[in-house]
Design an enzyme around this catalytic site. Structure first.
Site, mmCIF file in Angstrom:
data_model
loop_
_atom_site.group_PDB
_atom_site.id
_atom_site.type_symbol
_atom_site.label_atom_id
_atom_site.label_comp_id
_atom_site.label_asym_id
_atom_site.label_seq_id
_atom_site.Cartn_x
_atom_site.Cartn_y
_atom_site.Cartn_z
ATOM 1 N N ASP A 1 0.844 -1.190 0.000
ATOM 2 C CA ASP A 1 0.000 0.000 0.000
ATOM 3 C C ASP A 1 0.882 1.244 0.000
ATOM 4 O O ASP A 1 1.640 1.475 0.948
ATOM 5 C CB ASP A 1 -0.860 -0.048 1.283
ATOM 6 C CG ASP A 1 -2.177 0.642 1.149
ATOM 7 O OD1 ASP A 1 -2.231 1.663 0.446
ATOM 8 O OD2 ASP A 1 -3.157 0.179 1.769
ATOM 9 N N ASP B 1 -2.949 4.786 -2.315
ATOM 10 C CA ASP B 1 -3.901 5.433 -1.415
ATOM 11 C C ASP B 1 -4.327 6.807 -1.977
ATOM 12 O O ASP B 1 -3.455 7.597 -2.402
ATOM 13 C CB ASP B 1 -3.199 5.632 -0.060
ATOM 14 C CG ASP B 1 -4.128 6.097 1.037
ATOM 15 O OD1 ASP B 1 -5.044 5.342 1.387
ATOM 16 O OD2 ASP B 1 -3.922 7.216 1.555
ATOM 17 N N GLU C 1 -6.860 4.088 -5.418
ATOM 18 C CA GLU C 1 -8.038 4.464 -4.636
ATOM 19 C C GLU C 1 -8.426 5.872 -5.065
ATOM 20 O O GLU C 1 -7.636 6.806 -4.909
ATOM 21 C CB GLU C 1 -7.724 4.438 -3.145
ATOM 22 C CG GLU C 1 -8.961 4.710 -2.315
ATOM 23 C CD GLU C 1 -8.669 5.112 -0.879
ATOM 24 O OE1 GLU C 1 -9.503 4.850 -0.015
ATOM 25 O OE2 GLU C 1 -7.608 5.713 -0.620
ATOM 26 N N HIS D 1 -11.216 -1.581 4.865
ATOM 27 C CA HIS D 1 -10.966 -1.159 6.245
ATOM 28 C C HIS D 1 -11.569 0.210 6.561
ATOM 29 O O HIS D 1 -11.444 0.674 7.696
ATOM 30 C CB HIS D 1 -9.453 -1.138 6.488
ATOM 31 C CG HIS D 1 -8.769 -0.150 5.597
ATOM 32 N ND1 HIS D 1 -8.626 -0.368 4.232
ATOM 33 C CD2 HIS D 1 -8.234 1.059 5.845
ATOM 34 C CE1 HIS D 1 -8.023 0.674 3.698
ATOM 35 N NE2 HIS D 1 -7.779 1.557 4.647
ATOM 36 N N ASP D 2 -12.184 0.858 5.584
ATOM 37 C CA ASP D 2 -12.812 2.165 5.813
ATOM 38 C C ASP D 2 -14.335 2.072 5.800
ATOM 39 O O ASP D 2 -15.010 3.099 5.920
ATOM 40 C CB ASP D 2 -12.401 3.161 4.716
ATOM 41 C CG ASP D 2 -10.923 3.481 4.740
ATOM 42 O OD1 ASP D 2 -10.321 3.439 5.830
ATOM 43 O OD2 ASP D 2 -10.375 3.769 3.661
#
Ligand code: NOJ
Length: 540
Positions: free
Chosen positions: A96, A196, A246, A320-321
């Site tokens: 990531d 990200d 993302e 995870h968000d």
């Protein structure tokens, strides 16, 4: 056919996956111990959330050193062993890359704070305007997006937490530093990267107040975004690797470029519009029931639109968000198994690359916490105060956090029914939901009808059937917005997918009859009717 088209990716939130040393925190060696499990799922890639040196204000998305492993998660030797062993299991690792910002603990920022002009130009520092912040932009985690540094007499930009300072991508030295990060991990055998909030990296030259929004329209898919991504990908030689960006609040037009092979940017994109259909007035902290008509229209727009432009989607409900999909869009009480499986069918049969978020494959649910003290996430705790400050009672604020908190997706992985769910022998950093006694890997591995078995089947079907990986998609009209239907075609072959999003029986006019390829109920149902949360994939 490009290899990633029939692949499935599995996402690991390292802090919550498996703890090998009893400190209550998941780690690299914990992941190593689960490689056989990951292989048994049939997945091709594993994306691991950041495990680099970090003060952990945002659980690792605040990186203080891109080249070293946070001791909380293990050592560089552990990381290298994991990469090697994953490759031996036929699993490519994706790391990531958090390149929009660094932690304010990063050496670069510390030098900037000390007034070193070279490093001040690594970040976005601006003079005050009329004695206040340079713009009225709002941080994604609440409050103004600028922080004043008295010693410098300047503000710095932080689109996220105050401890996450935005990098200045207009500085070529910054771009070179970040390319070196990719080269370093690529050299170690990593097979892909997740970037990200990468569509936020290009800020305009002139920063201005936003009188109609929170500022995002100025920096989202910003002026030089495509140029920056192309340069990063080209100069690090990752054009043929697995990459996903993302994309925060992005547009279809931009994604047609980010994820089109001709552009040589990224392999695919995460867009989030379909995960806002339960935001009242578009506001995350205002609750409403999901609008399935809007969901259907968004899927249609993005699936057909990306196909028309030759671009590729990442398919996902959870990460995870996000809260857990089965609690959010399904019914985790009355139709837990049926609705979890239906949601899986709905996206796994689409055109794109599916991502399974840890625990989704066993139907993990929202956390079910009863006190604000159980929450750890910086966004959740900030917003609890903001909501109370806006006049909500603590009970009302807690209810909203309970539905929307990112911690819903961060509770430890439920491996078995033992006290700490097989996640740790110590005290878990985040409480384990009570339902781990029956929602866990060990139990589901023994059950042929489990959600886990169903996910394995879907992953395998994408490999076995070219139509799923490579066929065209077209959305169908249905007589109710609560039934979403589409068809996939390849040559003479056709698959029809029908999903009932409600906990009641619904008519599905036009649903063809034929061989049932997948169904989340044991036996075929009646013609033209879908049972509660039923999903049917028909060869016709
Ligand atoms: C998106 C990540 O998924 C999220 O967890 C993080 O807080 C923000 N980017 C900031 O890095």
């Amino acid at each position: 056919m490009s290899s990633f088209r029939n692949s499935t990716v599995y996402q690991i939130y390292i802090k919550s996956y498996c703890d090998s040393n009893g400190d209550g925190i998941g780690d690299l060696n914990g992941i190593r111990s689960k490689l056989d499990y990951l292989q048994s799922l049939g997945i091709d890639y594993v994306w691991i959330t950041p495990f680099f040196k970090s003060p952990m204000n945002d659980n690792g998305y605040d990186i203080a050193d891109y080249f070293s492993v946070n001791p909380m998660f293990g050592t560089m030797d552990d990381a290298e062993a994991l990469i090697k062993e994953a490759n031996e299991h036929g699993i490519g690792l994706m790391f990531d890359m958090v390149f929009n910002h660094t932690s304010t603990d990063h050496e670069w920022f510390q030098k900037a704070l000390a007034g070193d002009p070279k490093y001040m130009d690594y970040y976005i520092f601006r003079d005050p305007v009329d004695g206040h912040a340079p713009t009225n932009w709002v941080s994604k985690f609440g409050g103004n997006a600028w922080e004043y540094v008295p010693a410098l007499g300047k503000y710095y930009l932080h689109l996220f937490d105050v401890s996450q300072a935005d990098l200045n991508w207009e500085n070529p030295a910054v771009r070179e530093e970040l390319k070196n990060v990719i080269r370093f991990w690529k050299e170690k055998g990593v097979r892909g990267f997740r970037f990200d909030v990468v569509n936020l990296i290009s800020k305009p030259d002139v920063l201005e107040d936003d009188f109609i929004g929170d500022g995002r329209r100025f920096y989202t898919d910003g002026p030089r975004i495509h140029q920056h991504i192309k340069e990063l990908v080209n100069d690090t030689g990752i054009a043929d690797m697995m990459t996903v960006g993302e994309m925060s609040s992005t547009s279809l037009d931009n994604c047609l470029r980010y994820a089109n092979p001709i552009e040589k940017e990224l392999k695919m994109v995460f867009s989030f519009h379909h995960l806002k259909v339960d935001y009242k007035g578009g506001e995350k902290w205002a609750l409403m029931d999901p609008d399935f008509k809007a969901l259907r229209d968004l899927f249609c727009k993005w699936q057909e639109g990306m196909q028309a432009g030759g671009a590729w989607n990442a398919l996902f409900w959870c990460n995870h968000d996000q809260p857990r999909a089965v609690s959010r869009f399904g019914d985790d009480r009355n139709y837990w198994k049926e609705s979890a499986k239906m949601l899986a069918v709905l996206i796994h049969m689409m055109r794109g690359t599916p991502y399974i978020y840890q625990g989704e494959e066993i139907g993990m649910t929202n956390a079910g916490y009863t006190s604000i003290d159980q929450y750890q996430d910086v966004e959740s705790t900030n917003y609890f105060s903001i909501l109370c400050g806006e006049g909500k009672t603590p009970e009302e604020a807690l209810h909203i956090i309970g539905e929307r908190s990112r911690d819903n997706g961060r509770t430890p992985m439920q491996w078995d029914s033992s006290e700490q769910a097989g996640f740790t022998t110590g005290t878990p950093w985040l409480s384990i939901p009570a339902n781990h006694t029956y929602i866990n890997v060990e139990t589901e591995e023994k059950d042929e009808d489990s959600i886990l078995a169903f996910y394995k089947k879907l992953v395998q079907l994408r490999k076995d059937m070219e139509i799923i990986a490579d066929g065209d998609i077209r959305f169908l009209e249905t007589c109710t917005p609560d039934v979403i239907a589409y068809e996939r075609t390849l040559g003479d072959e056709k698959l029809s997918v029908y999903c009932n999003l409600k906990g009641t029986e619904l008519a599905a006019d036009g649903m063809p009859e034929g061989e049932i390829l997948v169904c989340n109920y044991g036996q075929a149902g009646a013609k033209g009717v879908l049972r509660p949360f039923e999903a049917r994939v028909i060869k016709a």
